[in-house]
Design a protein around this motif. Sequence first.
Motif, PDB file in Angstrom:
ATOM      1  N   ARG A   1       8.460 -86.457  19.617  1.00  0.00           N
ATOM      2  CA  ARG A   1       7.743 -85.615  18.653  1.00  0.00           C
ATOM      3  C   ARG A   1       8.152 -84.153  18.787  1.00  0.00           C
ATOM      4  O   ARG A   1       8.234 -83.416  17.799  1.00  0.00           O
ATOM      5  CB  ARG A   1       6.231 -85.733  18.859  1.00  0.00           C
ATOM      6  CG  ARG A   1       5.629 -87.074  18.461  1.00  0.00           C
ATOM      7  CD  ARG A   1       4.130 -87.099  18.730  1.00  0.00           C
ATOM      8  NE  ARG A   1       3.549 -88.409  18.486  1.00  0.00           N
ATOM      9  CZ  ARG A   1       3.139 -88.843  17.304  1.00  0.00           C
ATOM     10  NH1 ARG A   1       3.245 -88.051  16.248  1.00  0.00           N
ATOM     11  NH2 ARG A   1       2.618 -90.046  17.166  1.00  0.00           N
ATOM     12  N   VAL A   2       8.413 -83.730  20.015  1.00  0.00           N
ATOM     13  CA  VAL A   2       8.791 -82.342  20.267  1.00  0.00           C
ATOM     14  C   VAL A   2      10.241 -82.093  19.878  1.00  0.00           C
ATOM     15  O   VAL A   2      10.576 -81.076  19.276  1.00  0.00           O
ATOM     16  CB  VAL A   2       8.573 -81.982  21.750  1.00  0.00           C
ATOM     17  CG1 VAL A   2       9.027 -80.556  22.026  1.00  0.00           C
ATOM     18  CG2 VAL A   2       7.104 -82.141  22.126  1.00  0.00           C
ATOM     19  N   PHE A   3      11.099 -83.035  20.228  1.00  0.00           N
ATOM     20  CA  PHE A   3      12.533 -82.901  19.947  1.00  0.00           C
ATOM     21  C   PHE A   3      12.976 -84.060  19.067  1.00  0.00           C
ATOM     22  O   PHE A   3      13.481 -85.074  19.571  1.00  0.00           O
ATOM     23  CB  PHE A   3      13.337 -82.884  21.251  1.00  0.00           C
ATOM     24  CG  PHE A   3      12.915 -81.790  22.201  1.00  0.00           C
ATOM     25  CD1 PHE A   3      13.159 -80.458  21.904  1.00  0.00           C
ATOM     26  CD2 PHE A   3      12.271 -82.090  23.393  1.00  0.00           C
ATOM     27  CE1 PHE A   3      12.778 -79.449  22.777  1.00  0.00           C
ATOM     28  CE2 PHE A   3      11.882 -81.090  24.275  1.00  0.00           C
ATOM     29  CZ  PHE A   3      12.139 -79.759  23.956  1.00  0.00           C
ATOM     30  N   PRO A   4      12.785 -83.945  17.761  1.00  0.00           N
ATOM     31  CA  PRO A   4      13.091 -85.056  16.857  1.00  0.00           C
ATOM     32  C   PRO A   4      14.582 -85.169  16.550  1.00  0.00           C
ATOM     33  O   PRO A   4      15.007 -85.110  15.402  1.00  0.00           O
ATOM     34  CB  PRO A   4      12.283 -84.705  15.602  1.00  0.00           C
ATOM     35  CG  PRO A   4      12.269 -83.208  15.595  1.00  0.00           C
ATOM     36  CD  PRO A   4      12.205 -82.788  17.037  1.00  0.00           C
ATOM     37  N   ASP A   5      15.365 -85.278  17.598  1.00  0.00           N
ATOM     38  CA  ASP A   5      16.815 -85.403  17.460  1.00  0.00           C
ATOM     39  C   ASP A   5      17.261 -86.673  18.155  1.00  0.00           C
ATOM     40  O   ASP A   5      16.602 -87.182  19.057  1.00  0.00           O
ATOM     41  CB  ASP A   5      17.538 -84.216  18.107  1.00  0.00           C
ATOM     42  CG  ASP A   5      17.030 -82.877  17.605  1.00  0.00           C
ATOM     43  OD1 ASP A   5      16.907 -82.735  16.388  1.00  0.00           O
ATOM     44  OD2 ASP A   5      16.751 -81.997  18.441  1.00  0.00           O
ATOM     45  N   ALA A   6      18.427 -87.166  17.755  1.00  0.00           N
ATOM     46  CA  ALA A   6      19.034 -88.256  18.503  1.00  0.00           C
ATOM     47  C   ALA A   6      19.446 -87.719  19.874  1.00  0.00           C
ATOM     48  O   ALA A   6      19.561 -86.517  20.079  1.00  0.00           O
ATOM     49  CB  ALA A   6      20.253 -88.797  17.748  1.00  0.00           C
ATOM     50  N   GLY A   7      19.661 -88.611  20.820  1.00  0.00           N
ATOM     51  CA  GLY A   7      20.099 -88.157  22.140  1.00  0.00           C
ATOM     52  C   GLY A   7      19.221 -88.608  23.272  1.00  0.00           C
ATOM     53  O   GLY A   7      19.611 -88.602  24.426  1.00  0.00           O
ATOM     54  N   SER A   8      17.969 -88.982  22.973  1.00  0.00           N
ATOM     55  CA  SER A   8      17.074 -89.587  23.954  1.00  0.00           C
ATOM     56  C   SER A   8      16.945 -88.750  25.222  1.00  0.00           C
ATOM     57  O   SER A   8      16.733 -87.550  25.154  1.00  0.00           O
ATOM     58  CB  SER A   8      17.556 -91.003  24.272  1.00  0.00           C
ATOM     59  OG  SER A   8      16.593 -91.736  24.985  1.00  0.00           O
ATOM     60  N   ALA A   9      17.027 -89.392  26.402  1.00  0.00           N
ATOM     61  CA  ALA A   9      16.790 -88.712  27.679  1.00  0.00           C
ATOM     62  C   ALA A   9      17.707 -87.514  27.863  1.00  0.00           C
ATOM     63  O   ALA A   9      17.320 -86.498  28.443  1.00  0.00           O
ATOM     64  CB  ALA A   9      16.969 -89.700  28.834  1.00  0.00           C
ATOM     65  N   TYR A  10      18.926 -87.615  27.366  1.00  0.00           N
ATOM     66  CA  TYR A  10      19.876 -86.503  27.464  1.00  0.00           C
ATOM     67  C   TYR A  10      19.325 -85.260  26.769  1.00  0.00           C
ATOM     68  O   TYR A  10      19.302 -84.156  27.337  1.00  0.00           O
ATOM     69  CB  TYR A  10      21.212 -86.918  26.844  1.00  0.00           C
ATOM     70  CG  TYR A  10      22.077 -85.759  26.410  1.00  0.00           C
ATOM     71  CD1 TYR A  10      22.695 -84.941  27.354  1.00  0.00           C
ATOM     72  CD2 TYR A  10      22.271 -85.478  25.065  1.00  0.00           C
ATOM     73  CE1 TYR A  10      23.478 -83.868  26.963  1.00  0.00           C
ATOM     74  CE2 TYR A  10      23.061 -84.416  24.659  1.00  0.00           C
ATOM     75  CZ  TYR A  10      23.655 -83.610  25.613  1.00  0.00           C
ATOM     76  OH  TYR A  10      24.429 -82.553  25.214  1.00  0.00           O
ATOM     77  N   THR A  11      18.852 -85.425  25.528  1.00  0.00           N
ATOM     78  CA  THR A  11      18.329 -84.295  24.764  1.00  0.00           C
ATOM     79  C   THR A  11      17.080 -83.718  25.424  1.00  0.00           C
ATOM     80  O   THR A  11      16.950 -82.490  25.575  1.00  0.00           O
ATOM     81  CB  THR A  11      17.991 -84.734  23.328  1.00  0.00           C
ATOM     82  OG1 THR A  11      19.196 -85.106  22.656  1.00  0.00           O
ATOM     83  CG2 THR A  11      17.321 -83.611  22.553  1.00  0.00           C
ATOM     84  N   TYR A  12      16.144 -84.575  25.833  1.00  0.00           N
ATOM     85  CA  TYR A  12      14.882 -84.099  26.392  1.00  0.00           C
ATOM     86  C   TYR A  12      15.101 -83.335  27.700  1.00  0.00           C
ATOM     87  O   TYR A  12      14.504 -82.278  27.925  1.00  0.00           O
ATOM     88  CB  TYR A  12      13.928 -85.268  26.642  1.00  0.00           C
ATOM     89  CG  TYR A  12      13.781 -86.205  25.469  1.00  0.00           C
ATOM     90  CD1 TYR A  12      13.879 -85.746  24.151  1.00  0.00           C
ATOM     91  CD2 TYR A  12      13.545 -87.563  25.660  1.00  0.00           C
ATOM     92  CE1 TYR A  12      13.765 -86.600  23.076  1.00  0.00           C
ATOM     93  CE2 TYR A  12      13.417 -88.428  24.584  1.00  0.00           C
ATOM     94  CZ  TYR A  12      13.536 -87.943  23.306  1.00  0.00           C
ATOM     95  OH  TYR A  12      13.423 -88.801  22.252  1.00  0.00           O
ATOM     96  N   THR A  13      15.952 -83.858  28.563  1.00  0.00           N
ATOM     97  CA  THR A  13      16.204 -83.200  29.848  1.00  0.00           C
ATOM     98  C   THR A  13      16.992 -81.916  29.658  1.00  0.00           C
ATOM     99  O   THR A  13      16.704 -80.898  30.301  1.00  0.00           O
ATOM    100  CB  THR A  13      16.972 -84.143  30.796  1.00  0.00           C
ATOM    101  OG1 THR A  13      16.314 -85.406  30.840  1.00  0.00           O
ATOM    102  CG2 THR A  13      17.034 -83.567  32.196  1.00  0.00           C
ATOM    103  N   ARG A  14      17.943 -81.940  28.779  1.00  0.00           N
ATOM    104  CA  ARG A  14      18.756 -80.745  28.516  1.00  0.00           C
ATOM    105  C   ARG A  14      17.889 -79.590  28.023  1.00  0.00           C
ATOM    106  O   ARG A  14      18.070 -78.441  28.428  1.00  0.00           O
ATOM    107  CB  ARG A  14      19.839 -81.092  27.484  1.00  0.00           C
ATOM    108  CG  ARG A  14      20.745 -79.923  27.080  1.00  0.00           C
ATOM    109  CD  ARG A  14      21.720 -80.376  26.013  1.00  0.00           C
ATOM    110  NE  ARG A  14      22.479 -79.266  25.481  1.00  0.00           N
ATOM    111  CZ  ARG A  14      23.700 -78.928  25.866  1.00  0.00           C
ATOM    112  NH1 ARG A  14      24.285 -79.606  26.824  1.00  0.00           N
ATOM    113  NH2 ARG A  14      24.330 -77.904  25.315  1.00  0.00           N
ATOM    114  N   ARG A  15      16.932 -79.903  27.162  1.00  0.00           N
ATOM    115  CA  ARG A  15      16.110 -78.848  26.571  1.00  0.00           C
ATOM    116  C   ARG A  15      14.941 -78.414  27.445  1.00  0.00           C
ATOM    117  O   ARG A  15      14.333 -77.392  27.179  1.00  0.00           O
ATOM    118  CB  ARG A  15      15.598 -79.311  25.209  1.00  0.00           C
ATOM    119  CG  ARG A  15      16.715 -79.507  24.197  1.00  0.00           C
ATOM    120  CD  ARG A  15      16.177 -79.542  22.788  1.00  0.00           C
ATOM    121  NE  ARG A  15      17.249 -79.626  21.810  1.00  0.00           N
ATOM    122  CZ  ARG A  15      17.096 -79.395  20.515  1.00  0.00           C
ATOM    123  NH1 ARG A  15      15.908 -79.061  20.053  1.00  0.00           N
ATOM    124  NH2 ARG A  15      18.109 -79.498  19.684  1.00  0.00           N
TER     125      ARG A  15
END
Length: 453
Positions: free
Chosen positions: A67-81
Amino acid sequence: MGKQATLKRSLGVWAIVALGLGYMTPTVVFDTFGIVSRISSGVVPLAYLVGLIVMVFTAISYGKMVRVFPDAGSAYTYTRRTMGEHVGFLVGWASLLDYLLLPMVNALIIRIYMASLFPEVPVWIWVVSYVAIVTAINVYSMKSTSGLNVILVVFTLALMIIFIIIASVQLYHGMGAGTIFTIDPLWHQDVEMIAVFTAATVVAFSFIGFDAITMYTEEAKDANTVPRAIIVTVLLGGMVFFIAAYFTQSLFPDIGVFNLLDDTLPEIGLYVGGQVFQLIFLAGAFAATVASGLASHASVSRLLYVMGRNEVLPKRAFGYVHPKFRTPVFTVVLTGVVSLLAIGPDLELIASVINFGALIAFTFVNLSVIAYFIFRKKRYKSANDIFKYLIMPLLGAATTGILWYHLHADAFIGGLVWIIVGVIYMLFITRFFKKKMGTFDESEADDLVNKEA
């Protein structure tokens, strides 16, 4: 310069749930039954129940982050941000381990099925043909992938319902435990919880797929689609695994009847329903494997695409979206090329390291909830916030840690080698941390955090 193509939003909740269930391969409960029953001392459904509890905590964390990061990328995106580009890259790199290997595993299983039916045909023909078809479908469109996946998943689930009906009849007539209602598949005097946790690390492989559907975030119809689909996929998949395991364990309290413990599905079909049902059962397993192949192929291509779009991988190739098909063609084809390696390897060799990357992803998604909501957004001023953003993800990380502790040694060795390669690559592209690792825009995320329920 024309506007760059973007991924097409065409997927609803049930289309994404079908992709998740397809990825999870419901029939894998029968393939691994012999191994899990031996490890757990005959309580396979209990091992699945432990696995489900772990996955529910983690699924809730995935729902918060998507919900916070509605982008593809899953764990990679969430941890990166939430934890920085270097930690994010290593989590994404670890996730690649299981995402890249799963399409190969499906190609390998298809190879095994076809080789058993047509032993005179060279195995490379089956691998190349299967990979070419799956790759072409994924290149053409995500909608066609999800549509075919729905058909395959419905067929697989219908077959499992038929299995449960036949199993009930066999139990009524005295096979196995001799009754549908028994506590033995869940607990008996020979059970040790250490063995159950060890077995849960094996069945965790079955749940891999609910997390992968976050890769379809940019192709979902709206922002609420994926969080709902994650919870539905975990609960529905867990229920299917548990019920199937319960009936199978009731039918086969003694695994000594099996000639091959490494893959008990063909013998289960034979003993429960005879040769005709065995063939139908194998057809269902084939359909489930193809469905998993379509979903896993789509997922890893999206992860590679996001890493390319962030310029962590070469953007010109990895970040490319075809203007007509609106799919990441290069990463889809690359995944197909990697899957061709299924011509040679052993199934056990590949499967032994898949959980390493998956558990890294699960752990860091839970930790990313804490990093974002507690440390960045200071959401710790009410009991409700503390429960949602600290206690729940800590429970998710802790339960995942239990599975970590019981991982097979081969998984650690293979996973650590992969991580070392990732560290070397990271040092190279950052010139020993003198350069940033690509780019990403987090302006949208801050606008969305206040919508979190």
